[in-house]
Write a protein that holds these residues in place. Structure first.
Motif, PDB file in Angstrom:
ATOM      1  N   ASN A  66      33.953  43.360  41.213  1.00  0.00           N
ATOM      2  CA  ASN A  66      35.416  43.425  41.305  1.00  0.00           C
ATOM      3  C   ASN A  66      35.920  44.843  41.067  1.00  0.00           C
ATOM      4  OD1 ASN A  66      38.045  42.097  41.498  1.00  0.00           O
ATOM      5  ND2 ASN A  66      38.218  42.560  39.318  1.00  0.00           N
ATOM      6  N   VAL A 106      33.771  35.950  42.938  1.00  0.00           N
ATOM      7  CA  VAL A 106      34.688  36.878  43.582  1.00  0.00           C
ATOM      8  C   VAL A 106      34.840  36.431  45.028  1.00  0.00           C
ATOM      9  CG1 VAL A 106      35.086  39.259  44.305  1.00  0.00           C
ATOM     10  CG2 VAL A 106      34.023  38.802  42.118  1.00  0.00           C
ATOM     11  N   LEU A 120      39.106  37.527  41.574  1.00  0.00           N
ATOM     12  CA  LEU A 120      38.039  37.190  40.633  1.00  0.00           C
ATOM     13  C   LEU A 120      38.404  35.877  39.960  1.00  0.00           C
ATOM     14  CD1 LEU A 120      35.477  37.916  38.998  1.00  0.00           C
ATOM     15  CD2 LEU A 120      36.970  39.181  37.430  1.00  0.00           C
TER      16      LEU A 120
END
Length: 128
Positions: A66, A106, A120
């Motif tokens: 992320n 994700v 996320l």
């Protein structure tokens, strides 16, 4: 780089090669273009070979993934970062997902071949 710009530059180089050195210049520029295309193909094969050796849709840490994501990345760039093929979640919009051992996930959405947004998802804590 936009493919239209890339091919436009290649055409300009071919014309410049013609006016500078004649047919020898065109052959030289064509050789450079073919070499560049072979480099890109080799890079894509290397990324896919590395991804094929990992479990599908798994990554070491979704939090780290992320943090590394940026708007405008291509799927090939994301696969190079994750070293894993993602799970294809949806066709429209083009959505892919990766998960880690902690069951975090994700989800990435690509529009026009570029990363437009991602999210996320972390599991709810069972402490209490």
């Amino acid at each position: 780089m936009n493919p239209i710009v890339g091919w436009g530059l290649a055409f300009v180089a071919l014309v410049a090669g013609w006016f500078s050195y004649g047919w020898q210049g065109v052959v030289m520029v064509a050789s450079v273009i073919v070499f560049w295309l072979l480099l890109q193909f080799s890079r894509a094969l290397r990324v896919m070979k590395n991804a094929a050796q990992a479990p599908k849709g798994e990554v070491g840490s979704t939090v780290m993934l992320n943090a590394k994501l940026k708007h405008g990345m291509t799927l090939m760039q994301v696969i190079a970062i994750t070293r894993s093929l993602g799970d294809h979640v949806s066709e429209s919009p083009d959505t892919w997902a990766w998960r880690d051992a902690g069951d975090s996930r994700v989800t990435l959405v690509f529009e026009g071949g570029k990363l437009s947004r991602w999210e996320l998802h972390r599991p709810a804590s069972s402490e209490g």
